[in-house]
Design an enzyme around this catalytic site. Sequence first.
Site, PDB file in Angstrom:
ATOM      1  N   TYR A 179       2.103   3.397   4.355  1.00 28.59           N
ATOM      2  CA  TYR A 179       1.535   4.264   3.313  1.00 28.59           C
ATOM      3  C   TYR A 179       1.413   5.718   3.750  1.00 28.59           C
ATOM      4  O   TYR A 179       0.729   6.484   3.085  1.00 28.59           O
ATOM      5  CB  TYR A 179       0.113   3.827   2.936  1.00 28.59           C
ATOM      6  N   CYS A 201      11.476   0.281  18.031  1.00 32.39           N
ATOM      7  CA  CYS A 201      12.761   0.943  17.816  1.00 32.39           C
ATOM      8  C   CYS A 201      12.961   1.336  16.365  1.00 32.39           C
ATOM      9  O   CYS A 201      13.933   0.923  15.728  1.00 32.39           O
ATOM     10  CB  CYS A 201      13.875   0.010  18.259  1.00 32.39           C
ATOM     11  N   GLU A 202      12.058   2.077  15.809  1.00 38.16           N
ATOM     12  CA  GLU A 202      12.175   2.567  14.437  1.00 38.16           C
ATOM     13  C   GLU A 202      11.535   3.948  14.410  1.00 38.16           C
ATOM     14  O   GLU A 202      10.446   4.124  14.973  1.00 38.16           O
ATOM     15  CB  GLU A 202      11.352   1.707  13.461  1.00 38.16           C
ATOM     16  N   GLU A 245     -15.570  -7.825  -5.242  1.00 41.61           N
ATOM     17  CA  GLU A 245     -14.683  -8.274  -4.163  1.00 41.61           C
ATOM     18  C   GLU A 245     -14.365  -7.133  -3.192  1.00 41.61           C
ATOM     19  O   GLU A 245     -13.205  -6.753  -3.029  1.00 41.61           O
ATOM     20  CB  GLU A 245     -13.374  -8.809  -4.765  1.00 41.61           C
ATOM     21  N   PRO A 246     -15.370  -6.570  -2.542  1.00 40.57           N
ATOM     22  CA  PRO A 246     -15.100  -5.452  -1.640  1.00 40.57           C
ATOM     23  C   PRO A 246     -14.432  -5.927  -0.351  1.00 40.57           C
ATOM     24  O   PRO A 246     -14.772  -6.976   0.186  1.00 40.57           O
ATOM     25  CB  PRO A 246     -16.492  -4.910  -1.334  1.00 40.57           C
TER      26      PRO A 246
HETATM   27  C1  PLP Z   1      -7.123  -6.694  -1.855  1.00 38.96           C
HETATM   28  C2  PLP Z   1      -8.010  -7.169  -2.930  1.00 38.96           C
HETATM   29  C3  PLP Z   1      -9.376  -6.857  -2.916  1.00 38.96           C
HETATM   30  C4  PLP Z   1     -10.011  -5.962  -1.885  1.00 38.96           C
HETATM   31  O1  PLP Z   1      -9.598  -4.645  -2.039  1.00 38.96           O
HETATM   32  P1  PLP Z   1     -10.307  -3.490  -1.183  1.00 38.96           P
HETATM   33  O2  PLP Z   1      -9.625  -2.272  -1.618  1.00 38.96           O
HETATM   34  O3  PLP Z   1     -10.077  -3.799   0.252  1.00 38.96           O
HETATM   35  O4  PLP Z   1     -11.748  -3.506  -1.534  1.00 38.96           O
HETATM   36  C5  PLP Z   1     -10.174  -7.397  -3.902  1.00 38.96           C
HETATM   37  N1  PLP Z   1      -9.654  -8.203  -4.865  1.00 38.96           N
HETATM   38  C6  PLP Z   1      -8.336  -8.509  -4.917  1.00 38.96           C
HETATM   39  C7  PLP Z   1      -7.835  -9.389  -5.989  1.00 38.96           C
HETATM   40  C8  PLP Z   1      -7.472  -8.011  -3.949  1.00 38.96           C
HETATM   41  O5  PLP Z   1      -6.165  -8.304  -4.013  1.00 38.96           O
END
Ligand code: PLP
Length: 419
Positions: A316, A342-343, A273-274
Site C-alpha cells: 500500500y 530480490c524485488e 469489529e475493530p
Molecule cells: C478487516 C475487517 C475488519 C477490521 O478492519 P480494521 O480496519 O482493522 O478495523 C472488520 N470487519 C471486517 C468484515 C473485515 O474484513
Amino acid sequence: MHHFTYRDNELYCEDVPVRLIAENVGTPFYLYSHATLKRHFLAFDDAFEGMDRLVCYSAKANTNLAILKLFKNLGSGLDIVSGGELYRGLKAGFSPDRIVYSGVGKRVDEIDYALEAGILMFNVESLEELELINERAGLLKTKAPVAIRVNPDVDPKTHPYISTGLKKNKFGIDGKAAIEGYHAARQLKHIKIVGIDCHIGSQITDVKPFIEALQSLKDLIDEVKEMGSKIKYLDMGGGLGITYDNESPPHPKDYAGAIAASLKDVRLKLILEPGRVIVGNAGILVAKVLFRKSGTGKEFVITDAGMNDLMRPTLYKAFHAIEPVARFEGPQITADVVGPICESGDFLALDRKIADVKRGDLLAVMSAGAYGFAMSSNYCSRIRAAEVLVKDDGFYIVKDRESYMDLVKGESIPPFLEG
Ligand SMILES: *Cc1c(COP(=O)(O)O)cnc(C)c1O
C-alpha cells in the site's frame, strides 16, 4: 498513547529494553505491549458505555493466540473471515456465540464448521452464499443465524485496496439487492435473519463515511422490519484508523458519540469489529541493520526484515515510522530502508530521513501491530519472525521464530524423482 518510549535514549517496551529482547530472541521480531493492547481495547469498548453492544475484535489484524486470549479475557467477541480464524478463536477460548463470520468466499467446509460450532451470525455477502448456508444448515439439522452485509456505496477515503464499501468493490450486497436478499432469506427454512451488517473499509480517519453508511443501513432496517423480520444486531464492521505518520483519526469516543447520535431510537444491539485501532500501535517490528551502501545519489540501509515480514509498505506504500532502538545525536541521512528480498518493491521506507545508523544497529519499525505478522510470508524461503509479548518487566515469546524444517513441512518428493 502506547508503551514504546525512550529512557536515556534507549527504546523500551513497557519496562523492558528492546535491545535486551533482541539479544535473547534475535532479529527480526514483532514486539507487542500488553498494557497498550489492553488500554486500546478498553478505551474502544468503554467509548460505547451505556449502549447495548458487543465488540468483536477483528482477528485478521493480528491472529496470535496470546493476543486473541488477551481480548477474550477482556470480554471481547471475535470477527473472523476464515475457518482458520474460527479454529484460532475457539482455541483461544472464545464462546462461539460471540463470534461473527464475514467474507465473500466462504467454503462449504468453513460454513459447516461455523454451523457446528454455533456462531453468533454469518455476515452473508451474496445470494448464492445465502442459499448455500441454508442448504448446509438443513443438512446439519440446524438454523443458520444471518445478517446481510450491505454495500452502502460510500467512499471511505482510504487506500483503494482497503476500501470495501464502494459499488465497484467485491464486498456485500448493494441496497436494493440486499432487500431482495432479506425477502429471499425469509423464504429459506434453515435461515434465521438476525441482523444487518456493513464494513466499509480500513484506516478510515473521519467519522463521516461511517455515519453515511449507518444512514443507509437505517433505511434498510426500516424496510426489513416492515417485512416482519426481527433484526437484533446492527454490525457496523471495523475500519477506524490510527496515526502512522500525521493522520488525526477520531478518538473512539468521537466515533462512538457520532454513532450514538445517529442511532438515537434504533433499538438494536450494536456489533463493532475493530482491528487496526486496537492492535496497530501496540506493536513494532524490530530489525537489524545488515549493511549500509551508497548508490549513485542514493543511500541504502539494508535490514534483516523485508517485505515478507512487513508487507504494508510494498502493498500500500504505507508509512511506518522507523526509529533507532539506541538513539544518538548527529546529522540524519535520507535513505531507502530496504530488505534482503530480490524485488525492488522490497522496502520498509523510501527517501526517509533517519538516523545515520550503521551495521548491527537495531531499528524499530513503529505501528506494526496490525496487518504485520498476520500478512507475513515465507517468500524467498525466509523463515517468519518471532513474536514477543511484553508485560511490565517481563517478556514472553508468543511465537517461535520458524526453522528451516518448518519451511519444508508437508513437502515431499514423488518416487519418480528419486534414485
Ligand atoms: C478487516 C475487517 C475488519 C477490521 O478492519 P480494521 O480496519 O482493522 O478495523 C472488520 N470487519 C471486517 C468484515 C473485515 O474484513
